[in-house]
Design a protein around this motif. Structure first.
Motif, PDB file in Angstrom:
ATOM      1  N   VAL A   1      81.445  82.355  42.043  1.00 48.16           N
ATOM      2  CA  VAL A   1      80.602  82.866  40.955  1.00 48.16           C
ATOM      3  C   VAL A   1      81.503  83.440  39.865  1.00 48.16           C
ATOM      4  CG1 VAL A   1      78.606  84.290  40.348  1.00 48.16           C
ATOM      5  CG2 VAL A   1      78.882  83.470  42.699  1.00 48.16           C
TER       6      VAL A   1
ATOM      7  N   ALA B   1      83.364  82.174  35.846  1.00 55.24           N
ATOM      8  CA  ALA B   1      84.349  81.192  35.358  1.00 55.24           C
ATOM      9  C   ALA B   1      85.329  81.833  34.383  1.00 55.24           C
ATOM     10  CB  ALA B   1      83.638  80.006  34.716  1.00 55.24           C
ATOM     11  N   GLY B   2      85.856  83.000  34.792  1.00 51.94           N
ATOM     12  CA  GLY B   2      86.947  83.620  34.045  1.00 51.94           C
ATOM     13  C   GLY B   2      88.264  83.287  34.739  1.00 51.94           C
TER      14      GLY B   2
ATOM     15  N   SER C   1      89.506  84.645  37.277  1.00 54.26           N
ATOM     16  CA  SER C   1      89.337  84.649  38.738  1.00 54.26           C
ATOM     17  C   SER C   1      88.709  83.351  39.233  1.00 54.26           C
ATOM     18  CB  SER C   1      88.438  85.812  39.178  1.00 54.26           C
ATOM     19  OG  SER C   1      89.094  87.031  38.988  1.00 54.26           O
ATOM     20  N   GLY C   2      87.535  83.022  38.685  1.00 55.16           N
ATOM     21  CA  GLY C   2      86.805  81.856  39.173  1.00 55.16           C
ATOM     22  C   GLY C   2      87.549  80.559  38.917  1.00 55.16           C
TER      23      GLY C   2
ATOM     24  N   LEU D   1      79.619  78.769  39.709  1.00 59.65           N
ATOM     25  CA  LEU D   1      78.349  79.140  39.074  1.00 59.65           C
ATOM     26  C   LEU D   1      78.643  80.163  37.980  1.00 59.65           C
ATOM     27  CD1 LEU D   1      76.426  79.692  42.442  1.00 59.65           C
ATOM     28  CD2 LEU D   1      76.488  77.605  41.041  1.00 59.65           C
TER      29      LEU D   1
ATOM     30  N   GLY E   1      85.645  81.140  30.515  1.00 58.03           N
ATOM     31  CA  GLY E   1      86.511  82.081  29.787  1.00 58.03           C
ATOM     32  C   GLY E   1      86.317  83.545  30.135  1.00 58.03           C
TER      33      GLY E   1
ATOM     34  N   ARG F   1      86.044  84.807  26.558  1.00 54.75           N
ATOM     35  CA  ARG F   1      84.928  84.175  25.834  1.00 54.75           C
ATOM     36  C   ARG F   1      84.109  85.289  25.172  1.00 54.75           C
ATOM     37  NH1 ARG F   1      81.790  82.887  30.204  1.00 54.75           N
ATOM     38  NH2 ARG F   1      81.026  85.001  29.894  1.00 54.75           N
TER      39      ARG F   1
ATOM     40  N   CYS G   1      95.583  90.111  24.277  1.00 56.28           N
ATOM     41  CA  CYS G   1      95.959  90.762  25.538  1.00 56.28           C
ATOM     42  C   CYS G   1      96.983  91.861  25.261  1.00 56.28           C
ATOM     43  CB  CYS G   1      96.516  89.751  26.535  1.00 56.28           C
ATOM     44  SG  CYS G   1      97.902  88.789  25.933  1.00 56.28           S
TER      45      CYS G   1
ATOM     46  N   LEU H   1      73.819  84.019  38.750  1.00 58.62           N
ATOM     47  CA  LEU H   1      73.498  84.398  40.131  1.00 58.62           C
ATOM     48  C   LEU H   1      72.373  85.420  40.115  1.00 58.62           C
ATOM     49  CD1 LEU H   1      74.418  84.531  43.225  1.00 58.62           C
ATOM     50  CD2 LEU H   1      75.605  86.590  42.534  1.00 58.62           C
TER      51      LEU H   1
ATOM     52  N   PRO I   1      85.483  92.776  36.695  1.00 57.68           N
ATOM     53  CA  PRO I   1      85.229  94.220  36.730  1.00 57.68           C
ATOM     54  C   PRO I   1      84.781  94.736  35.358  1.00 57.68           C
ATOM     55  CG  PRO I   1      87.589  93.800  36.593  1.00 57.68           C
ATOM     56  CD  PRO I   1      86.914  92.450  36.668  1.00 57.68           C
TER      57      PRO I   1
ATOM     58  N   ARG J   1      94.286 104.404  30.389  1.00 53.84           N
ATOM     59  CA  ARG J   1      95.164 103.280  30.060  1.00 53.84           C
ATOM     60  C   ARG J   1      96.045 103.617  28.845  1.00 53.84           C
ATOM     61  NH1 ARG J   1      95.047  98.029  31.771  1.00 53.84           N
ATOM     62  NH2 ARG J   1      95.987  96.498  30.392  1.00 53.84           N
TER      63      ARG J   1
ATOM     64  N   PHE K   1      82.932  99.339  29.948  1.00 54.49           N
ATOM     65  CA  PHE K   1      82.174  98.467  30.850  1.00 54.49           C
ATOM     66  C   PHE K   1      81.728  99.216  32.102  1.00 54.49           C
ATOM     67  CE2 PHE K   1      85.015  96.087  28.199  1.00 54.49           C
ATOM     68  CZ  PHE K   1      84.244  95.016  27.775  1.00 54.49           C
TER      69      PHE K   1
ATOM     70  N   ILE L   1      89.289  90.679  42.318  1.00 54.11           N
ATOM     71  CA  ILE L   1      89.320  91.983  41.637  1.00 54.11           C
ATOM     72  C   ILE L   1      88.214  92.877  42.221  1.00 54.11           C
ATOM     73  CG2 ILE L   1      89.653  93.206  39.481  1.00 54.11           C
ATOM     74  CD1 ILE L   1      90.302  90.801  38.043  1.00 54.11           C
TER      75      ILE L   1
ATOM     76  N   MET M   1      96.574  91.718  35.531  1.00 48.90           N
ATOM     77  CA  MET M   1      95.563  91.518  36.573  1.00 48.90           C
ATOM     78  C   MET M   1      95.672  90.131  37.207  1.00 48.90           C
ATOM     79  SD  MET M   1      94.038  94.184  37.183  1.00 48.90           S
ATOM     80  CE  MET M   1      93.091  93.394  38.464  1.00 48.90           C
TER      81      MET M   1
HETATM   82  C1  LIG Z   1      88.993  93.221  25.895  1.00 54.12           C
HETATM   83  C2  LIG Z   1      89.722  93.108  27.193  1.00 54.12           C
HETATM   84  C3  LIG Z   1      91.088  92.914  27.201  1.00 54.12           C
HETATM   85  C4  LIG Z   1      91.770  92.801  28.411  1.00 54.12           C
HETATM   86  N1  LIG Z   1      93.117  92.626  28.387  1.00 54.12           N
HETATM   87  C5  LIG Z   1      93.789  92.540  29.541  1.00 54.12           C
HETATM   88  C6  LIG Z   1      95.203  92.376  29.542  1.00 54.12           C
HETATM   89  O1  LIG Z   1      95.850  92.316  28.516  1.00 54.12           O
HETATM   90  N2  LIG Z   1      95.836  92.331  30.738  1.00 54.12           N
HETATM   91  C7  LIG Z   1      95.152  92.412  31.924  1.00 54.12           C
HETATM   92  O2  LIG Z   1      95.771  92.351  32.989  1.00 54.12           O
HETATM   93  N3  LIG Z   1      93.804  92.540  31.946  1.00 54.12           N
HETATM   94  C8  LIG Z   1      93.122  92.608  30.795  1.00 54.12           C
HETATM   95  N4  LIG Z   1      91.766  92.764  30.818  1.00 54.12           N
HETATM   96  C9  LIG Z   1      91.047  92.766  32.105  1.00 54.12           C
HETATM   97  C10 LIG Z   1      90.414  91.379  32.317  1.00 54.12           C
HETATM   98  O3  LIG Z   1      89.062  91.567  32.522  1.00 54.12           O
HETATM   99  C11 LIG Z   1      91.079  90.652  33.475  1.00 54.12           C
HETATM  100  O4  LIG Z   1      92.448  90.516  33.191  1.00 54.12           O
HETATM  101  C12 LIG Z   1      90.538  89.241  33.732  1.00 54.12           C
HETATM  102  O5  LIG Z   1      90.272  88.553  32.550  1.00 54.12           O
HETATM  103  C13 LIG Z   1      89.335  89.273  34.632  1.00 54.12           C
HETATM  104  O6  LIG Z   1      88.984  87.958  34.934  1.00 54.12           O
HETATM  105  P1  LIG Z   1      87.726  87.689  35.871  1.00 54.12           P
HETATM  106  O7  LIG Z   1      87.579  86.227  35.927  1.00 54.12           O
HETATM  107  O8  LIG Z   1      87.874  88.430  37.138  1.00 54.12           O
HETATM  108  O9  LIG Z   1      86.509  88.358  35.122  1.00 54.12           O
HETATM  109  P2  LIG Z   1      85.852  87.924  33.750  1.00 54.12           P
HETATM  110  O10 LIG Z   1      86.850  87.384  32.829  1.00 54.12           O
HETATM  111  O11 LIG Z   1      85.048  89.097  33.305  1.00 54.12           O
HETATM  112  O12 LIG Z   1      84.883  86.731  34.146  1.00 54.12           O
HETATM  113  C14 LIG Z   1      83.747  86.947  34.915  1.00 54.12           C
HETATM  114  C15 LIG Z   1      82.781  85.800  34.672  1.00 54.12           C
HETATM  115  O13 LIG Z   1      81.684  85.955  35.568  1.00 54.12           O
HETATM  116  C16 LIG Z   1      80.479  85.664  34.864  1.00 54.12           C
HETATM  117  N5  LIG Z   1      79.387  86.360  35.539  1.00 54.12           N
HETATM  118  C17 LIG Z   1      79.193  87.684  35.636  1.00 54.12           C
HETATM  119  N6  LIG Z   1      78.070  87.934  36.333  1.00 54.12           N
HETATM  120  C18 LIG Z   1      77.559  86.735  36.680  1.00 54.12           C
HETATM  121  C19 LIG Z   1      76.408  86.335  37.414  1.00 54.12           C
HETATM  122  N7  LIG Z   1      75.542  87.226  37.925  1.00 54.12           N
HETATM  123  N8  LIG Z   1      76.185  85.009  37.598  1.00 54.12           N
HETATM  124  C20 LIG Z   1      77.050  84.080  37.098  1.00 54.12           C
HETATM  125  N9  LIG Z   1      78.144  84.414  36.382  1.00 54.12           N
HETATM  126  C21 LIG Z   1      78.390  85.722  36.183  1.00 54.12           C
HETATM  127  C22 LIG Z   1      80.744  86.174  33.461  1.00 54.12           C
HETATM  128  O14 LIG Z   1      79.893  85.569  32.523  1.00 54.12           O
HETATM  129  C23 LIG Z   1      82.206  85.790  33.278  1.00 54.12           C
HETATM  130  O15 LIG Z   1      82.328  84.504  32.716  1.00 54.12           O
HETATM  131  C24 LIG Z   1      91.060  92.897  29.630  1.00 54.12           C
HETATM  132  C25 LIG Z   1      89.692  93.111  29.616  1.00 54.12           C
HETATM  133  C26 LIG Z   1      89.027  93.232  28.413  1.00 54.12           C
HETATM  134  C27 LIG Z   1      87.544  93.472  28.439  1.00 54.12           C
END
Ligand SMILES: Cc1cc2nc3c(=O)[nH]c(=O)nc-3n(C[C@H](O)[C@H](O)[C@H](O)COP(=O)(O)OP(=O)(O)OC[C@H]3O[C@@H](n4cnc5c(N)ncnc54)[C@H](O)[C@@H]3O)c2cc1C
Length: 500
Positions: A10, A12-13, A15-16, A34, A41, A45, A54, A104, A136, A287, A337, A382, A393
C-alpha cells in the motif's frame, strides 16, 4: 471476485516503489501496489510547493539499488525527485503492478485462511503479506484554531498547494516555520503584496551548501560507478557523525549551534528580529533546517514575523493574543503532518479483530519498526521509531526491505503461512528503545516537537546510528516470532475455505 496476490503493497512513494523494485529484483512478480492517488511519488508528488527540495543530499536520498548518476544538484528540487520516482515505474516495469486510485479502506487479517483481505475504494484484494508504505508524513495536519471554518479567503496546507490560486499581489499569512515553510516563504515573499509569518517556535537553521553537480561529476558517476558510491559513502559518514550528538552527547552539537547562531547573525541585521529568531532549546531537539534564503526573506519590507500566539481566525484576518488583527486573504499552513497518529492505523484490523489504532492507543510500537504483535504477515515501512533527525530515510526503508525480502524467503523455504512477532519480544524491544531515547536531545532538549506523541513518548525516531538499524534488519530472524506452517492452517480450515 477478489484479486489475489502474494504481496499487497500500500502506497507508491519511496517505500512502496522501493519494495516493488526489490521484490522484482528477488524474482518475485506476484504483487500489486495500491495507491490512493492517480500518480506515484508520495511525498514528492504531494509536496510540490514553490521551493520544495530534499534536505539530505540526493546521492544519499535515493535508492542504492536504483541509482541516478545525473542528479542536477546536491539537494535536488521536488520535480526532479518526482521524475526519478516516476522513472522507476518504467525502469523496473512496475506499471502492470500499479493500482492507482485505490485507497485502502480496510485491511482485515483472516486467521483461518491466513491471508489479508483488503478493501479499496475500487475493488477488493487478498494477499499473503501486507506491506504498508503509506508514509509517516502523508496526512497533512491543520491546527485547531477557532474560526478557521469561517475564514472567507483561501486556506490550504503546503502539501496540498493550490496552484490555481495566484498569490501575486495578495496579503498572505503563513502559519508555521518548519521544514516546508522555510522553503516556500522565500519564494512567495517575492510575489505577494504582504506576507505575515506566524511563528510558534523558531527553528535552528544552518547554511545550505547546495551546488549544481558538474558535468565532470555526472560523467564520472555514470561511467565509473565507484566514484558515485564514494560520494554516497562520504555523505553517509558525515551525516552519521551527527547521530553521536543527537543520541548520546547533545553537547557535541554545540559547534553546530554556534554555526547556526553565526548564520543568523550574518543574515539578520535587526537585533530585535534576531532575538525572536534565536531558539531557546537545544539544537537537534527539532529537525535542524538548512536555508540560505529564509532569514533574508524575513528581513524584506513586505514581510512581517509575528511571534504572538494566534487567538483565532476571523473571516478576513488572523487575530493574535493581544487582540491585534492581521488582515489576510490567503492562509498557507506549514504545520506538518499526523506523524504519531497515522490514519492508516484505523484501517488495519488484526488477528483478534482489533484495529492497529487500538493497539497503538498508548502510542505506536512495533518490533524492529516493522512488525506488530496481533498483526500477522504485516510489514510496516517507516514504522514506529524508524524516523531520523540527521540522515536519509531511504537508508531505513532499504534496511526494512532486506527484512521483508528475507522474511518472504524464510516463509517459502519452510512452508510458513503466517509470521507474527511475540508480544514479549516486541515489549522488550520497545523498553530498550525507550531507555535509549531517554538521554537523546529529542527527549531532553526542551522543545515540543512532532517526534513526541500526545503522551510525551518518542514513538517516531530511531535513537542510534543507522547502521545499527541496518544490522538489526539485515535478515529476518524467526526467533521472537510465532510461525504457522501450511499444514497447521490446512487442518484448522473448514474444507470449503481455500488455502493460499
Ligand atoms: C516536504 C518533505 C520533505 C522531505 N524531505 C526529506 C529529505 O530530504 N530527506 C529524508 O530523508 N526525508 C525527507 N522527507 C520524509 C519523506 O516523507 C520520506 O523520506 C519518504 O519520502 C517517505 O516515503 P514513503 O513512501 O514511506 O511515504 P510517502 O512518500 O508519504 O508515500 C506514501 C504513499 O502512500 C499513499 N497512501 C497513503 N494512505 C493511503 C491509503 N489509505 N491507501 C492507498 N494509498 C495511501 C500516499 O498517497 C502516498 O503516495 C520529507 C518529507 C516531506 C513531507
Amino acid at each position: 471476485m477478489d484479486e489475489h496476490h502474494d504481496v499487497l503493497i500500500v502506497g507508491a512513494g519511496f517505500s512502496g516503489l522501493g519494495a516493488a523494485v526489490r521484490l522484482r529484483q528477488a524474482g518475485r512478480h506476484d504483487f500489486v501496489i495500491l495507491e490512493r492517488a492517480d500518480d506515484v511519488g508520495g511525498t514528492w508528488r504531494d509536496n510540490d510547493y514553490p521551493g520544495a527540495a530534499c534536505d539530505v543530499p540526493s546521492h544519499l536520498y535515493s535508492l542504492s539499488f536504483a541509482p541516478n548518476p545525473r542528479w542536477s544538484r546536491s539537494f535536488s528540487p521536488q520535480p526532479e525527485i518526482q521524475e526519478y520516482l516516476r522513472g522507476l515505474v518504467t525502469r523496473y516495469d512496475l506499471a502492470p503492478h500499479l493500482r492507482l486510485g485505490h485507497e485502502l479502506v480496510e485491511a482485515r487479517w483472516d486467521d483461518t485462511a491466513a491471508r489479508w483481505r483488503v478493501r479499496t475504494g475500487r475493488g477488493s484484494f487478498t494477499g499473503r503479506v501486507l506491506v504498508i508504505g503509506t508514509g509517516p508524513l502523508s496526512a497533512p495536519k491543520l491546527p485547531a484554531i477557532d474560526g478557521l471554518d469561517d475564514f472567507a479567503g483561501t486556506a490550504f496546507h503546503s502539501a496540498r498547494w493550490r496552484h490555481d490560486h495566484d498569490l501575486t499581489g495578495r496579503r498572505v499569512a503563513v502559519i508555521g516555520t518548519g521544514a516546508s515553510a522555510i522553503q516556500f516563504v522565500p519564494r512567495i515573499a517575492e510575489q505577494v503584496e504582504r506576507l505575515t509569518v506566524f511563528q510558534r517556535t523558531p527553528p535552528w537553521i544552518i547554511p545550505r551548501n547546495d551546488r549544481p553537480i558538474s558535468g565532470l561529476e555526472h560523467w564520472l558517476y555514470e561511467h565509473l560507478p565507484p566514484t558515485r558510491l564514494a560520494a554516497r559513502a562520504g555523505i553517509y559518514t558525515a551525516r552519521e557523525t551527527l547521530a553521536v550528538g543527537m543520541t548520546w552527547r547533545p553537547r557535541l552539537l554545540d559547534a553546530v549551534a554556534a554555526m547556526a547562531r553565526g548564520h543568523l547573525h550574518r543574515q539578520v541585521a535587526d537585533p530585535a528580529l534576531r532575538e525572536r529568531l534565536l531558539p531557546d532549546y537545544r539544537i537537534g531537539c527539532k529537525r535542524i533546517l538548512l536555508s540560505n534564503d529564509f532569514y533574508p526573506a524575513l528581513s524584506r519590507d513586505n514581510v512581517e514575523l509575528v511571534t504572538d500566539p494566534i487567538d483565532r481566525i476571523e473571516p478576513h484576518a488572523v487575530r493574535t493574543a493581544g487582540g491585534v488583527e492581521h488582515p489576510v486573504e490567503t492562509i498557507v499552513f506549514g504545520t506538518g503532518f499526523e506523524a504519531t497518529r497515522p490514519p492508516v492505523a484505523d484501517a488495519v484490523v488484526g488477528r483478534d479483530g482489533a484495529r492497529l489504532a487500538d493497539a497503538w492507543a498508548d502510542g505506536m510500537t512495533a518490533y524492529r519498526g516493522t512488525t506488530v504483535t496481533g498483526f500477522p504477515n504485516l510489514f510496516l515501512l517507516i514504522g514506529p521509531n524508524t524516523g531520523l533527525g540527521h540522515t536519509s530515510m531511504i537508508y531505513i526503508i532499504e534496511s526494512q526491505l532486506n527484512y521483508l525480502v528475507t522474511a518472504l524467503s524464510k516463509m517459502d523455504e519452510h512452508d510458513i503461512v503466517a509470521v507474527e512477532v511475540d508480544a514479549g519480544a516486541q515489549h522488550a524491544y520497545n523498553e530498550g528503545l525507550q531507555r535509549r531515547l531517554d538521554g537523546t536531545v529529542w527527549n531532553t532538549g526542551g522543545c515540543a516537537s512532532w517526534y513526541l506523541d500526545a503522551h510525551g513518548r518518542n514513538t517516531t525516531l530511531w535513537p542510534s546510528f543507522t547502521w545499527r538499524f541496518r544490522r538489526l534488519t539485515r535478515r529476518f530472524d524467526p526467533r521472537g516470532y510465532h510461525l504457522r506452517t501450511r499444514q497447521e492452517v490446512t487442518t484448522a480450515c473448514p474444507p470449503q475455505t481455500p488455502v493460499p
